[in-house]
Scaffold this motif. Structure first.
Motif, mmCIF file in Angstrom:
data_model
loop_
_atom_site.group_PDB
_atom_site.id
_atom_site.type_symbol
_atom_site.label_atom_id
_atom_site.label_comp_id
_atom_site.label_asym_id
_atom_site.label_seq_id
_atom_site.Cartn_x
_atom_site.Cartn_y
_atom_site.Cartn_z
ATOM 1 N N THR A 541 34.537 36.520 33.884
ATOM 2 C CA THR A 541 34.927 36.255 35.266
ATOM 3 C C THR A 541 36.411 35.927 35.298
ATOM 4 O OG1 THR A 541 34.408 33.896 35.114
ATOM 5 C CG2 THR A 541 32.647 35.368 35.847
ATOM 6 N N THR A 543 40.052 35.520 38.398
ATOM 7 C CA THR A 543 40.507 35.479 39.790
ATOM 8 C C THR A 543 41.292 36.750 40.104
ATOM 9 O OG1 THR A 543 40.638 33.075 39.777
ATOM 10 C CG2 THR A 543 41.892 34.232 41.485
ATOM 11 N N PRO A 544 40.852 37.570 41.072
ATOM 12 C CA PRO A 544 41.586 38.805 41.400
ATOM 13 C C PRO A 544 43.004 38.506 41.881
ATOM 14 C CG PRO A 544 39.380 38.839 42.341
ATOM 15 C CD PRO A 544 39.605 37.448 41.846
ATOM 16 N N ARG A 550 45.350 45.034 39.005
ATOM 17 C CA ARG A 550 43.983 45.057 38.479
ATOM 18 C C ARG A 550 44.032 44.793 36.985
ATOM 19 N NH1 ARG A 550 39.744 47.321 41.114
ATOM 20 N NH2 ARG A 550 38.908 48.253 39.214
ATOM 21 N N LEU A 571 34.850 46.912 35.496
ATOM 22 C CA LEU A 571 35.243 45.896 36.460
ATOM 23 C C LEU A 571 34.360 45.957 37.700
ATOM 24 C CD1 LEU A 571 39.156 46.096 36.493
ATOM 25 C CD2 LEU A 571 37.710 44.549 35.180
ATOM 26 N N GLU A 573 34.741 43.883 41.409
ATOM 27 C CA GLU A 573 35.550 42.908 42.125
ATOM 28 C C GLU A 573 35.027 42.674 43.535
ATOM 29 O OE1 GLU A 573 39.653 43.931 42.238
ATOM 30 O OE2 GLU A 573 40.072 43.162 40.247
ATOM 31 N N ASP A 574 35.174 41.421 44.006
ATOM 32 C CA ASP A 574 35.044 41.141 45.430
ATOM 33 C C ASP A 574 36.227 40.255 45.805
ATOM 34 O OD1 ASP A 574 34.444 38.463 44.762
ATOM 35 O OD2 ASP A 574 32.310 38.938 44.616
ATOM 36 N N GLY A 578 36.340 38.099 40.375
ATOM 37 C CA GLY A 578 36.203 39.381 39.707
ATOM 38 C C GLY A 578 35.373 39.216 38.447
ATOM 39 N N THR A 579 34.623 40.252 38.081
ATOM 40 C CA THR A 579 33.829 40.218 36.854
ATOM 41 C C THR A 579 34.072 41.493 36.072
ATOM 42 O OG1 THR A 579 31.922 41.177 37.983
ATOM 43 C CG2 THR A 579 32.024 38.772 37.844
#
Length: 834
Positions: A541, A543-544, A550, A571, A573-574, A578-579
């Motif tokens: 996990t 932080t975007p 990216r 990847l 992401e939301d 991010g995961t």
């Protein structure tokens, strides 16, 4: 009519308030502070010898391309041409762009019409880059790895941009041709393309796989296809230095490069693309005297500096006199003429005056003006100069504050002057002070004298002895004028002292921090990264990024040292978190995880160092795994796929790949399932073979079970294609053959030497399996070749069935490839898709 009223009346008659400082001399500076500021007098009155240039200049100001534009590379039908002297950054005109037969993109950029005497720095787009001895750009952003990623410091660096530059000389106006361009385009770029009298570069953007293209073709070049634009910081042009006994006036082959402002002025004054004056029209003795002043060393808050340097780039659409003005501003100079009419520049430098004017004897009338503190519309000066640290962009200097007008607690207004020919901040601030002391002076005088005033025609400083207020040294800031009778002279002056062109303690400020045009250089690393096991996968996990970057996550077994073993994670992401997910992982193994950030433009941070490490377990079994069964070969193309029956109680499977002797271990592969893959990159690293022995063993928390017996796997080389023949030709040959139906393609080894060893001699090309293959643009020669069918595993001739040797003859030749090279070992190998 007094001189002030005459000047004001002239402006009223014109009916236009000039806003660009185009009036020269006193026409702006002497109208008082408020009128002077409105007229934009700063630039014009830097040199009192420059007069108004006519109504078009008054209305529209200078025309043509600014010096800063020289650094850009453009592609237009009639591009601007540039001449330069001193040190300057030149982009230029892209006059040619084309792909060659191998998919490389080539461009030709003419930088200018001046000789390049020394290369300081190459730029691609707005980024400084490093070149190796072959002209390959080795800066990370323009290189890829063998996996097609932008190179970031690990793995194998593969350059994709190559630059070659050529220039002419004083004795030969034709620059040497760049051979690699002619070889790539023998019919399009011929010996008739000379580019006489220019300095130009050839930029080769190497062919790249389609899936990698966005990693290298992501720039803002003149052709708009993602290629970069090239520019060069260099020392340009040779100039005459009368102080150098090895130089002979008129013999340009003896001239040398220089950044001395006085010498640059003389170069432009006599240049055929400059003012076009004869060399005999210059007072070289005085030029030498002023050049010595320019070479003096001054001390500032950040070390020592040359008093006056000058770096100029002049476009062909500029007024030549405008360019001369910009050169003069670099050393705050006025043009003087000696008694024979020869010109020379007097630099901004204090000297004891040799002429004194007395009130009762010499001064027939005196007009004066005094300004009180706080009455000036501006309270200091900012000079916009060319800053090398900002990629040679024009930047504002720190403001020079005029203490005569500074009032604490009140907002400051500054007079801003462009002097792009300066490239040193300390020099810019010294020029700012000289302008401020002249333009924002508390006192101005306008003496009317008799014929004694004619002595001031070649002077810059005069000693006035008038009264208790208006006495002392004064700088003459406008040409000495004579009235119609020829008996009366007038001039304009402001007070001057020995510190006019010297920064006193507290007057110099640090250079402002300027933002680079490459805004992505501040790209930060991925933040808030947490890695853990989730089932049979690694989950990360993070932080975007708020600005569109990216991350890139990769993992591999800790025991591996091969960059090819890094595997990309997926990847998801939301907006909030991010995961990243790995593929299936194995028990009892340690995994390394690395990551970096990638901007929308493709720039990257370095891989995180040190890497993250996670370890899995071996399970919880009460006994070791059962004995392993024999290994089976599933398939063998570019990957050897193996399997074995499931081993009870095995937490993971350890596969051993041996050489055909059964004793030399090449590689151990660990999997969580009873299948394994031995890839071609792994085989190349281990040493390719066509026969191996393989075995497998199950392992858990108790230990290892019994390994299987070694299984021999073999992939014989394919049979040679039949009916091989080749045609002779003027420029090309066509090779025909009957394909081997089991082949994925063919490989051709050829040389201009009979009996050659394809492993170490000649060239190599692989192609499809259609029955014909054509080679174009070959040099004239007789060639010998051998051919083999390939199966996707290797093109190494030691592991192929080679045909007999055949030959063909090229009679005329096209200036392309020959038969020389280092063979398969030498890397003279390429693939031709069909």
């Amino acid at each position: 009519m007094g001189i002030f009223r005459k000047i004001f009346a002239a402006i009223v008659i014109i009916g236009f308030q000039v806003l660009g400082g185009m009036l020269g001399g006193p026409l702006g500076s002497f109208l008082g502070n408020k009128i002077g500021a409105a007229l934009g007098v700063a630039i014009g009155s830097l040199v009192g010898a420059v007069v108004a240039r006519g109504l078009d200049r008054l209305l529209f100001g200078p025309t043509g391309s600014k010096q800063e534009s020289a650094k850009y590379t453009v592609r237009i039908s009639e591009p601007t041409r540039w001449v330069a002297a001193g040190r300057a950054r030149l982009g230029g005109a892209a006059i040619f762009g084309e792909y060659d037969y191998a998919g490389n993109f080539w461009q030709v950029v003419i930088h200018g019409d001046s000789i390049m005497t020394d290369t300081i720095q190459y730029y691609l787009d707005d980024m400084p880059v490093t070149l190796d001895g072959s002209g390959n750009v080795t800066t990370n952003d323009f290189c890829l790895t063998t996996k097609g990623d932008v190179y970031a410091g690990s793995g194998t660096r593969v350059p994709y941009i190559q630059i070659k530059t050529t220039t002419y000389s004083e004795t030969n106006p034709t620059p040497p041709a760049i051979a690699m361009l002619a070889a790539a385009f023998p019919t399009k770029w011929t010996s008739d393309h000379k580019l006489v009298g220019t300095t130009y570069s050839v930029v080769k953007c190497k062919a790249v796989k389609d899936e990698w293209r966005n990693n290298i073709y992501r720039w803002r070049g003149p052709f708009g296809m993602g290629e970069p634009g090239v520019s060069i910081v260099a020392d340009w042009s040779n100039v005459y230095d009368p102080r150098d006994v090895t130089q002979t006036l008129g013999d340009r082959s003896t001239y040398k490069p220089s950044r001395n402002a006085a010498l640059i002025w003389a170069w432009w004054r006599t240049h055929p693309y400059g003012r076009r004056k004869s060399e005999s029209s210059i007072n070289w003795t005085k030029v030498a005297e002023q050049a010595n002043i320019c070479d003096q060393t001054v001390t500032g808050i950040s070390g020592t500096h040359t008093r006056y340097t000058c770096d100029v780039s002049a476009a062909d659409d500029r007024e030549r006199s405008d360019v001369e003005e910009e050169i003069l501003r670099a050393f705050d100079a006025q043009i003087m003429f000696d008694s024979t009419g020869k010109a020379w520049p007097r630099a901004g430098y204090y000297y004891a005056p040799t002429v004194t004017l007395h009130r009762n004897r010499d001064i027939m009338a005196m007009e004066t003006m005094e300004t009180q503190t706080g009455e000036s519309d501006t309270q200091g000066v900012i000079v916009r100069y060319t800053d090398p640290a900002s990629n040679w962009s024009v930047q504002p200097s720190a403001p020079w504050v005029n203490d005569d007008h500074y009032i604490p607690g009140q907002p400051m207004e500054y007079l801003t002057v462009d002097v792009p020919t300066i490239s040193d901040h300390n020099q810019a601030m010294r020029i700012a002070k000289a302008i401020g002391k002249r333009m924002q002076s508390l006192r101005k005088v306008g003496p009317t004298t008799g014929l004694r005033g004619l002595k001031l025609m070649s002077e810059r400083i005069v000693d006035l002895s008038y009264d208790n207020v208006f006495s002392g040294d004064y700088e003459i800031i406008a040409p000495v004028e004579m009235d119609n009778s020829g008996l009366v002279c007038r001039f304009v002056g402001v007070p001057v002292d020995s510190n006019r062109w010297t920064l006193l303690e507290g007057e110099e400020s640090s250079k402002p921090a300027n933002a680079s045009s490459m805004v992505e250089t501040d790209l930060t690393q991925v933040e808030d990264v947490v890695a853990f096991f989730n089932g049979d996968k690694i989950k990360i996990t993070y932080t975007p990024s708020a600005y569109g970057a990216r991350p890139m996550f990769e993992y591999r077994e800790t025991s591996s040292t091969d960059d090819a073993d890094w595997v990309a994670m997926t990847l998801v992401e939301d907006d909030a978190i991010g995961t990243a997910w790995s593929g299936p992982i194995f028990l009892n193994l340690s995994y390394d995880i690395r990551y970096r950030n990638v901007s929308p433009g493709g720039r990257t941070t370095s891989w995180i160092d040190p890497v993250l490490t996670l370890s899995t377990g071996l399970g919880n079994f009460s006994s070791e795994p059962s004995p392993a069964s024999a290994v089976s070969l599933v398939s063998w193309g570019s990957i050897i796929n193996l399997n074995t029956p499931p081993i009870p109680r095995a937490a993971f499977y350890e596969w051993s790949v041996w050489a055909s002797d059964g004793t030399t271990l090449k590689r151990t592969i660990t999997t969580s399932s009873p299948t394994a893959a031995y890839t071609l990159p792994q085989a190349i690293a281990d040493g390719v073979a066509r026969s191996y022995k393989v075995s497998v063993v199950g392992i858990n928390n108790i230990g290892a079970g019994t390994a299987s017996a070694q299984t021999t796997i073999t992939k014989p080389a394919l049979a040679v294609p039949t009916s091989i023949a080749a045609t002779d030709g003027a420029l090309s040959t066509t090779i025909t053959y009957t394909p081997n139906g089991a082949a994925s393609g063919n490989v051709l080894f050829y040389s201009d030497t009979a009996g050659f060893n394809p492993k170490t001699e000649g060239r190599v090309v692989s192609f499809g399996n259609t029955g014909t293959y054509k080679i174009d643009n070959m040099l004239a020669a007789t060639y010998f070749f051998k051919m083999a069918a390939i199966d996707g595993w290797t093109t190494d001739p030691d592991f192929l069935n080679l045909s007999d040797q055949y030959d063909f003859t090229i009679t005329t030749g096209g200036g392309g490839t020959g038969g020389d090279g280092g063979g398969w070992n030498g890397g003279n190998y390429w693939e031709v898709p069909e």
